[in-house]
Motif scaffolding. Structure first.
Motif, PDB file in Angstrom:
ATOM      1  N   ARG A 105      61.207  29.764  39.652  1.00 40.69           N
ATOM      2  CA  ARG A 105      61.277  28.308  39.825  1.00 40.69           C
ATOM      3  C   ARG A 105      60.357  27.593  38.840  1.00 40.69           C
ATOM      4  NH1 ARG A 105      60.649  27.483  45.749  1.00 40.69           N
ATOM      5  NH2 ARG A 105      62.858  27.946  45.944  1.00 40.69           N
ATOM      6  N   ASP A 106      59.109  28.070  38.746  1.00 38.30           N
ATOM      7  CA  ASP A 106      58.113  27.314  37.983  1.00 38.30           C
ATOM      8  C   ASP A 106      57.989  27.784  36.547  1.00 38.30           C
ATOM      9  OD1 ASP A 106      57.746  26.226  40.480  1.00 38.30           O
ATOM     10  OD2 ASP A 106      56.070  27.567  40.950  1.00 38.30           O
ATOM     11  N   LYS A 107      58.201  29.090  36.336  1.00 41.77           N
ATOM     12  CA  LYS A 107      58.034  29.587  34.972  1.00 41.77           C
ATOM     13  C   LYS A 107      59.381  29.762  34.286  1.00 41.77           C
ATOM     14  CE  LYS A 107      53.669  31.798  36.083  1.00 41.77           C
ATOM     15  NZ  LYS A 107      52.983  33.085  36.267  1.00 41.77           N
ATOM     16  N   ARG A 108      60.423  29.225  34.926  1.00 44.57           N
ATOM     17  CA  ARG A 108      61.760  29.205  34.323  1.00 44.57           C
ATOM     18  C   ARG A 108      62.289  30.577  33.936  1.00 44.57           C
ATOM     19  NH1 ARG A 108      62.732  23.671  32.426  1.00 44.57           N
ATOM     20  NH2 ARG A 108      61.620  22.517  34.024  1.00 44.57           N
ATOM     21  N   CYS A 109      61.980  31.564  34.726  1.00 48.76           N
ATOM     22  CA  CYS A 109      62.552  32.881  34.452  1.00 48.76           C
ATOM     23  C   CYS A 109      64.002  32.872  34.931  1.00 48.76           C
ATOM     24  CB  CYS A 109      61.791  33.985  35.183  1.00 48.76           C
ATOM     25  SG  CYS A 109      60.112  34.167  34.611  1.00 48.76           S
ATOM     26  N   ALA A 110      64.910  33.198  34.004  1.00 43.58           N
ATOM     27  CA  ALA A 110      66.323  33.125  34.366  1.00 43.58           C
ATOM     28  C   ALA A 110      66.975  34.498  34.411  1.00 43.58           C
ATOM     29  CB  ALA A 110      67.074  32.226  33.389  1.00 43.58           C
ATOM     30  N   THR A 111      66.287  35.509  33.951  1.00 41.83           N
ATOM     31  CA  THR A 111      66.868  36.858  33.977  1.00 41.83           C
ATOM     32  C   THR A 111      65.852  37.810  34.586  1.00 41.83           C
ATOM     33  OG1 THR A 111      65.938  37.482  31.853  1.00 41.83           O
ATOM     34  CG2 THR A 111      68.102  36.419  31.816  1.00 41.83           C
ATOM     35  N   ARG A 112      66.356  38.991  34.952  1.00 43.94           N
ATOM     36  CA  ARG A 112      65.465  39.988  35.522  1.00 43.94           C
ATOM     37  C   ARG A 112      64.399  40.382  34.511  1.00 43.94           C
ATOM     38  NH1 ARG A 112      65.874  45.506  35.439  1.00 43.94           N
ATOM     39  NH2 ARG A 112      68.128  45.624  35.175  1.00 43.94           N
ATOM     40  N   GLU A 113      64.813  40.440  33.221  1.00 43.93           N
ATOM     41  CA  GLU A 113      63.865  40.821  32.177  1.00 43.93           C
ATOM     42  C   GLU A 113      62.716  39.817  32.110  1.00 43.93           C
ATOM     43  OE1 GLU A 113      67.144  40.887  31.922  1.00 43.93           O
ATOM     44  OE2 GLU A 113      67.478  43.049  31.697  1.00 43.93           O
ATOM     45  N   GLN A 114      63.076  38.527  32.238  1.00 44.60           N
ATOM     46  CA  GLN A 114      62.022  37.506  32.179  1.00 44.60           C
ATOM     47  C   GLN A 114      61.113  37.597  33.409  1.00 44.60           C
ATOM     48  OE1 GLN A 114      64.476  34.049  31.643  1.00 44.60           O
ATOM     49  NE2 GLN A 114      64.487  34.239  29.422  1.00 44.60           N
ATOM     50  N   VAL A 115      61.709  37.839  34.558  1.00 45.09           N
ATOM     51  CA  VAL A 115      60.879  38.013  35.755  1.00 45.09           C
ATOM     52  C   VAL A 115      59.946  39.198  35.553  1.00 45.09           C
ATOM     53  CG1 VAL A 115      60.891  38.595  38.205  1.00 45.09           C
ATOM     54  CG2 VAL A 115      62.571  36.975  37.319  1.00 45.09           C
ATOM     55  N   ALA A 116      60.460  40.235  34.946  1.00 43.73           N
ATOM     56  CA  ALA A 116      59.652  41.433  34.712  1.00 43.73           C
ATOM     57  C   ALA A 116      58.494  41.118  33.779  1.00 43.73           C
ATOM     58  CB  ALA A 116      60.533  42.537  34.126  1.00 43.73           C
ATOM     59  N   GLU A 117      58.788  40.362  32.732  1.00 43.42           N
ATOM     60  CA  GLU A 117      57.745  40.006  31.783  1.00 43.42           C
ATOM     61  C   GLU A 117      56.645  39.190  32.466  1.00 43.42           C
ATOM     62  OE1 GLU A 117      58.855  37.925  27.990  1.00 43.42           O
ATOM     63  OE2 GLU A 117      60.140  39.728  27.913  1.00 43.42           O
ATOM     64  N   CYS A 118      57.079  38.273  33.307  1.00 44.41           N
ATOM     65  CA  CYS A 118      56.173  37.362  33.982  1.00 44.41           C
ATOM     66  C   CYS A 118      55.335  38.051  35.055  1.00 44.41           C
ATOM     67  CB  CYS A 118      56.997  36.281  34.647  1.00 44.41           C
ATOM     68  SG  CYS A 118      56.565  34.650  34.096  1.00 44.41           S
ATOM     69  N   THR A 119      56.005  38.861  35.863  1.00 44.62           N
ATOM     70  CA  THR A 119      55.338  39.380  37.061  1.00 44.62           C
ATOM     71  C   THR A 119      55.171  40.890  37.052  1.00 44.62           C
ATOM     72  OG1 THR A 119      57.405  39.768  38.237  1.00 44.62           O
ATOM     73  CG2 THR A 119      56.441  37.558  38.431  1.00 44.62           C
ATOM     74  N   ARG A 120      55.868  41.577  36.135  1.00 42.92           N
ATOM     75  CA  ARG A 120      55.921  43.043  36.068  1.00 42.92           C
ATOM     76  C   ARG A 120      56.789  43.646  37.180  1.00 42.92           C
ATOM     77  NH1 ARG A 120      51.810  46.625  33.862  1.00 42.92           N
ATOM     78  NH2 ARG A 120      53.679  46.980  32.637  1.00 42.92           N
ATOM     79  N   ALA A 121      57.292  42.833  38.080  1.00 45.77           N
ATOM     80  CA  ALA A 121      58.172  43.390  39.114  1.00 45.77           C
ATOM     81  C   ALA A 121      59.353  44.073  38.448  1.00 45.77           C
ATOM     82  CB  ALA A 121      58.680  42.279  40.034  1.00 45.77           C
ATOM     83  N   THR A 122      59.817  45.129  39.029  1.00 45.97           N
ATOM     84  CA  THR A 122      60.938  45.986  38.582  1.00 45.97           C
ATOM     85  C   THR A 122      60.558  46.969  37.477  1.00 45.97           C
ATOM     86  OG1 THR A 122      61.897  44.631  36.790  1.00 45.97           O
ATOM     87  CG2 THR A 122      62.641  44.148  39.052  1.00 45.97           C
ATOM     88  N   THR A 123      59.339  46.853  36.919  1.00 45.65           N
ATOM     89  CA  THR A 123      59.026  47.762  35.818  1.00 45.65           C
ATOM     90  C   THR A 123      58.341  49.039  36.292  1.00 45.65           C
ATOM     91  OG1 THR A 123      56.902  46.711  35.415  1.00 45.65           O
ATOM     92  CG2 THR A 123      58.784  45.869  34.182  1.00 45.65           C
ATOM     93  N   GLY A 124      58.164  49.173  37.611  1.00 48.60           N
ATOM     94  CA  GLY A 124      57.609  50.421  38.123  1.00 48.60           C
ATOM     95  C   GLY A 124      58.726  51.402  38.356  1.00 48.60           C
ATOM     96  N   CYS A 125      58.957  51.707  39.611  1.00 48.35           N
ATOM     97  CA  CYS A 125      59.980  52.696  39.916  1.00 48.35           C
ATOM     98  C   CYS A 125      61.387  52.108  39.832  1.00 48.35           C
ATOM     99  CB  CYS A 125      59.768  53.296  41.299  1.00 48.35           C
ATOM    100  SG  CYS A 125      60.132  52.164  42.644  1.00 48.35           S
ATOM    101  N   GLY A 126      61.490  50.789  39.798  1.00 48.29           N
ATOM    102  CA  GLY A 126      62.797  50.163  39.612  1.00 48.29           C
ATOM    103  C   GLY A 126      63.600  49.981  40.886  1.00 48.29           C
TER     104      GLY A 126
END
Lengths: 1030, 218
Positions: A433-454
């Motif tokens: 919402r606030d950092k305008r992440c529109a894809t999973r990749e962007q969310v990953a860059e922002c928060t690192r979510a999904t970059t662990g075990c997936g």
């Protein structure tokens, strides 16, 4: 940047990478040099399982490429190993002997696979599964080999096994312990997991280890500790890891299992820190990503001189990444510590096991296997150490939806989505919402979510979709499986549970009593031929399947025995050549099933949306005039579908008949599928086979005569073609409305040509067009009487069972007659009668002089009696509106006396529009109803009544009867019937018949049928039609 | 652009080869094309539920009827289709010939010689008479780039189910899922209704496997 300080990091794995990520965020940080033995940048080791399993590429495992280091001013010495540390000089020494000064040193040396003591490990084809190079070599080897042995059935071993299976290898996992993943699972979970793994084609051998690898230079086999020699061309060792402590130990650091660190991750040497799999903290070592990421934050803080953070150890959660298996284990799931209580949910049928370990009202551990619902909640409760005593009763009592179907939107903001990086739902929604992440990749860059075990990828994607499009994930789910939700209650029940899966329930209801049976299960029990009869609460009718109506004396004795002991001493024969046991109680059902099995019988699939008893001519194999013996074909088809879940969820019931009889002894026209005798030339040779009729039906939605498909099949193909038609019906038949679901409606929708093409496509080749119909259009027989067989010197004797009701004593007597005079065989006819075959000429006279054939179940019944058929009626059938069987019998006996000898006449009674008595296909058809009648005193009352149909006919020129009178009160019926039976003649057209009959004297005072109501269409009001008549 | 209407999915960059100029079919390979093998030298490795592997030489299948079948190959992901004439043997005949059985609700997996690609069919799909193991294309021997010497042809599912360079076949009780689902490149191999209507092509069964994840659990 504080250039005066220099940090050296030894190791470039995930722990080092995470520390660097933290450090580069800091405004002031030391100069950094990283030494990594591997030549890559920093990658996600956990994802190597996915790479091996073909689910990811190496590219996708990369966290920070080499460029990243340059961009962030980090000096990376990739492929440069460190040989020694000199703490006194604050220097490290490379393999080449170069010395580098440090002000701070971070050891992130990771771990090494543990090699158990196995002989012959030097051979080619042996792998550890640790890094990119290992994985690349394993993939290359797997492409050229067939059989692998994985040593160690822990998390990594199972993931390796599945990966190699995906690459076409046959894999055996050899595990030293008594269950798989014993570090994370209890024995129950281990046992269920073993089953699931084995369903995936992976063999697991427990309590066993590999002693020796055999082969000449290359792996050829392994010898196990139990002496077995398993052929193998690949061995993968996943027997655990050992922290890499050698450098530290040689440098004089305190080391036990790992490098000892305090809560600031400081080693025993000043300015030397350690992080990751190489450390031992408060007596524990860690091999998972989430604790390491926690440690990284603390150690980065310590290195830059911060004082705020400290590490108190981690509660670990593990997820197995094997596609198709959900498994999460967390905390102290084995309940090792004292005072642990367990809350368990176990569903062995679906392979689901969930366990919470609770101590002092707090969740301290959990296992979720087979279904993840509730695992996030449990993890939160565990992490927050909340007192669960108030919610304890509702724990593990989920709403039945699996994790995937549940909306992450419904979770609280504090809920952890990414366990590996401890990212909450609130943080992810904030990023979108606030950092305008529109894809999973962007969310990953922002928060690192999904970059662990997936494993949280689906959740993040659902959140993305929900926040970006404002659509709720519940709405998303609705567009997937739920949109295809079945349209009626029965369809929903069928999806919930296959009727064939009811045996356990039957045992349970047998213990708990019939009142415990749910509405849905009342219907599902019909898959087992159990019909709870509304008119007799708690009493069941059990319908027993008798393919082609061929039974034995032993079976009849058993029917008698069951009826005596558990019922009221009688049973009914059906128009589908079966037997219905009456007044049975659920408590006795398991025993009755056992008894039936003992004589080779089953009640399976005799009700609801199943292929009902397959009919055939009752004198097949005996009749001198028949074209083909159908008994083997009927048996072949029956064996195919009984107990087979491929055929247990049809859109509606399916009636099939296969007959070689030229004399039209069964109602081919009313079957969903009928194979009727026909001949055809094929490749110049005459072939005796069948023409196909399909789409016939009675009952709700009206009568439809089966129509020719213009197809011919030989005896060898008959069963297979029937099966193909049934599968087409299963897959394409309409399911929306119960009254529009029979095969007839599919054929109507498609047309015969398309249907025929579908059959040919399903069978996989063109089929011959219809041959010459071999039926004799003039004949219609019921096989009652004494007739010569095709076998010289033998006869069959048909015994009429009035309206199909037979007492236990009669059944025993028929059994005796069959054994004494015949071959012990007894056959059931579509006219609810019995046949004793194989009676030698010399004994025929004696048989028909016996009391039973001469007086009770006669071989030479009167013309009104022999054509008498009745459905069950109100006595046992919840649909019927009047009593039929006794009434039919009474009126027939009266007619015998008053009319005397008549032309052959069929009288069929149906107690409701379902039409189980086939009233529309007989000379005189009676349809029961309740109607108003005027009493002698002029007042009106509602009485039992019938509509009367005449002129119906089955056979080659089948036609439905027309309605002659409406609302004829049953107490006037005898006089009306007396008038009718004298005048009903088969050779007249129905219109002529109607004209003549309606003017007869006895018609006075009756209501003639209104013209628009003439045809035999019945009101389609019932959901479940005619179920008491097999 | 020779084939109009082609769309590139976001994972197109993972393909090792994409050639839409090729005839009679475009060439799309997720992984590098393996070295050639002659049909007569081909040995298939088959494995039943017992986990026992057997090697079946192509020449052992001499008794299996040869047929030609004109069917579309539909690549829904890149949005193209071509109707071609395949020559080959019916998969069902081969399965029966080598005695490879799966349970009624079971699956077969097909592994490519490229060492990575594998896909699966439900038992019903595998036994559909339209499914071939093809060695000929439009009257010519199957070219290497299209899967020579032997490839799977499954006209009623998305093109990626038609595994090239088939080397191993194995029966399973549980669905091994196949590479496209595991990679997240396609969650469902069924053709969209538009494609099915265009070619009048329907999968054999709606309830099992790739032709319908929506069905009841068995």
């Amino acid at each position: 940047m504080t250039a005066s300080l220099h940090l050296i990091v030894i190791g470039n794995g995930m722990a080092a990478g995470a520390v660097l990520e933290e450090l580069v965020k800091q405004p002031e940080r030391p100069a950094i040099t990283v030494f990594g033995a591997e030549s890559h940048g920093n990658y996600n080791r956990i994802l190597l399982s996915d790479v091996l399993a073909c689910a990811k590429t190496f590219d996708e495992t990369m966290l920070n490429r080499r460029e990243w280091y340059a961009e962030h001013g980090v000096a990376l010495q990739a492929g440069v190993a460190i040989r020694a540390i000199d703490p006194a000089q604050r220097e490290v020494v490379t393999q080449a002997g170069d010395r580098h000064h440090y002000d701070r040193l971070l050891l992130a040396t990771g771990s090494t696979p543990f090699l158990p003591p196995i002989e012959g490990l030097g051979r080619e084809g042996i792998f550890c599964f640790r890094n990119i190079d290992d994985t690349e070599r394993m993939i290359a080897w797997a492409a050229r080999h067939d059989q692998a042995v994985v040593v160690g059935g822990g998390l990594l071993g199972l993931e390796a096994a599945r990966g190699l299976t995906n690459r076409g290898m046959v894999v055996t996992v050899v595990h030293l312990m008594s269950h798989l993943m014993e570090q994370q699972l209890d024995a129950m979970a281990g046992a269920i997991l073993k089953e699931e793994i084995e369903k995936q084609g992976i063999t697991a051998r427990l309590n066993c280890t590999v002693q020796e690898v055999l082969g000449d230079g290359r792996v050829e086999a392994v010898r196990l500790s139990d002496g077995t020699v398993l052929p193998a061309d690949m061995v993968v060792i996943t027997a655990g890891i050992r922290p890499n402590v050698q450098l530290a130990r040689e440098a004089g650091l305190a080391v036990q299992r790992g490098i000892l660190v305090d809560d600031r991750l400081h080693t025993s040497q000043p300015d030397v820190y350690a992080v990751g799999e190489c450390i031992e903290h408060r007596g524990k070592t860690y091999g998972l990503v989430a604790p390491i990421l926690e440690q990284a934050k603390v150690v980065a803080d310590a290195i830059i001189g911060g004082t705020t953070r400290s590490y108190a150890g981690s509660i670990t959660a593990t997820t197995l990444k094997v596609a198709g298996i959900h498994l999460t284990s967390m905390g102290d799931c084995l309940g090792k510590e004292a005072g642990a209580e367990e809350l368990v949910h176990l569903d062995t049928g679906r392979g689901i096991y969930k366990k919470l370990v609770i101590r002092a009202d707090r969740i301290v551990g959990a296992i979720f296997l087979g279904d993840g619902e509730g695992s996030r909640e449990a993890q939160e409760l565990m992490a927050s150490r909340r007192d669960i005593s108030a919610v304890r009763h509702s724990l593990l009592m989920g709403d039945g939806n699996s994790e995937q179907q549940r909306s992450p939107v419904a979770l609280p903001d504090t809920s952890l989505i990414c366990n590996c990086h401890a990212v909450t739902k609130g943080e992810i929604v904030g990023a979108i919402r606030d950092k305008r992440c529109a894809t999973r990749e962007q969310v990953a860059e922002c928060t690192r979510a999904t970059t662990g075990c997936g494993s949280c990828v689906p959740l993040v994607e659902q959140l993305l979709m929900a926040v970006l499009e404002g659509s709720t994930p519940a709405g998303l789910a609705a567009s997937a499986p739920i949109a295809a939700a079945p349209p009626n209650k029965i369809e929903i029940w069928k999806k919930e549970k296959d009727g064939l899966d009811m045996m356990e329930e039957i045992d349970r209801y047998a213990r708990e009593g019939w009142e415990a049976i749910s509405e849905a299960d009342v219907q599902r029990l019909k898959w087992y031929g159990l019909f709870l009869r509304t008119p007799t609460p708690g009493r069941f009718m059990i319908r027993v399947r008798i393919p082609n109506g061929i039974a034995t004396a032993a079976q009849f004795r058993l029917f008698a025995d069951i009826s005596e002991r558990f019922g009221k001493g009688f049973a009914d024969l059906t128009t589908r050549q079966q037997i219905q046991l009456r007044n049975m109680r659920i408590e006795h059902v398991p025993e009755i099933f056992t008894l039936l099995r003992s004589v080779g019988l089953t009640s399976l699939q005799t009700g609801m949306d199943n292929i009902r008893n397959v009919m055939g001519c009752p004198v097949t194999g005996l009749s001198p005039t028949e074209l083909i013996d159908t008994a083997p074909i009927v048996r072949q088809l029956t064996d195919l579908f009984v107990g087979n879940r491929d055929y247990s969820n049809l859109p509606r019931k399916f009636n099939a008949a296969i007959t070689g009889c030229r004399e039209n002894c069964l109602h081919a026209e009313s079957q969903d599928l009928a194979l009727i005798p026909a001949t055809r030339e094929i490749d110049g040779q005459p072939v005796a086979g069948f023409n196909l009729l399909a789409g016939g039906k009675m009952g709700s939605g009206g009568f439809r005569a089966a129509r020719p498909l213009d197809l011919f099949v030989g005896p060898d193909d008959a069963a297979a073609v029937c099966a193909a038609i049934i599968v087409i019906y299963r897959d394409h038949g309409p399911r929306a409305s119960r009254t529009k679901s029979r095969l007839s409606f599919l054929i109507e929708e498609w047309g015969v040509a398309r249907f025929r093409a579908a059959v040919e496509e399903r069978v996989g080749r063109p089929l011959a067009r219809a041959g010459n119909d071999a039926r004799d259009p003039r004949k219609k027989t019921d096989h009652v009487g004494a007739f010569r067989q095709k076998q010289p010197g033998l006869n069959y004797v048909g015994l009429q069972v009035p309206v199909g009701r037979i007492t236990a004593a009669q059944m025993v007597e028929v059994a005796r007659l069959a054994e004494q005079y015949g071959s012990g065989e007894i056959r059931l006819t579509p006219g609810q009668s019995l046949i004793v075959p194989n009676v030698p000429d010399q004994r025929l006279g004696a048989l028909v002089s016996e009391p039973l054939p001469s007086r009770e179940l006669t071989y030479n019944p009167s013309e009104v009696m022999r054509g008498l058929v009745s459905c069950t009626g109100i006595e046992y059938c919840g649909l019927a509106v009047i009593e039929t069987k006794q009434r039919a019998l009474r009126i027939a006996r009266k007619l015998e006396q008053t009319v005397g000898k008549t032309k052959p006449v069929e009288i069929h009674w149906s107690g409701c529009p379902a039409g189980c008595g086939n009233h529309l296909l007989s000379d005189i058809g009676l349809l029961g109803k309740r109607a108003k009648a005027v009493k002698p005193d002029g007042s009106q009352e509602v009485v039992d009544a019938v509509d009367i149909f005449v002129g119906g006919r089955s056979g080659p020129n089948a036609r439905p009867g027309v309605k002659l009178f409406e609302d004829v009160p049953c107490d006037r019926l005898h006089e009306v019937m007396e008038g009718l039976v004298r005048y009903v003649a088969r050779d007249k057209s129905v219109d002529v018949l109607k004209g003549e009959l309606i003017s007869l004297p006895m018609a006075a005072g009756l209501t003639p049928a209104s013209p628009e109501a003439e045809l035999g269409e019945s009101p389609a009001t019932h959901q479940t039609m005619g179920e008491d008549n097999g | 652009m020779k084939r109009d209407g082609v769309k590139y999915p976001k994972f197109a960059n993972k393909f090792s080869r994409i050639d839409f100029e090729a005839e009679p079919l475009p060439v799309l390979c997720l992984y590098p094309i393996p070295a050639p093998v002659a049909l007569n030298a081909l040995k298939l490795s088959v494995c039943g539920l017992d986990g026992k592997r057997r090697s079946v030489a192509w020449t052992d299948l001499a008794g299996v009827p040869r047929i030609t079948l004109r069917q579309p190959l539909i690549c829904q992901i890149f949005n193209w289709s071509e109707t071609v004439e395949w020559e080959g043997v019916r998969l069902v005949d081969v399965l029966d010939h080598v005695g490879l059985k799966s349970p009624a609700a079971g699956y077969f997996a097909f592994y490519s010689r490229d060492g990575h690609f594998f896909e699966t069919l439900s038992s019903d799909e595998a036994r559909d008479p339209r499914v071939l193991l093809a060695y000929g294309l439009n009257g010519q021997p199957l070219p290497l780039q299209h899967g020579a010497p032997l490839r799977l042809v499954v006209p009623f599912l998305q093109g990626y189910k038609s595994v090239k360079w088939v080397k191993k076949i194995r029966a399973f009780r549980a669905d091994p899922m196949g590479i496209k689902r595991l990679c997240g490149q396609s969650s469902d191999a069924r053709l969209s209704e538009a494609w099915r209507r265009k070619y009048g092509i329907e999968p054999p069964v709606e309830t099992v496997g790739n032709a319908g994840g929506r069905g009841a659990k068995r």
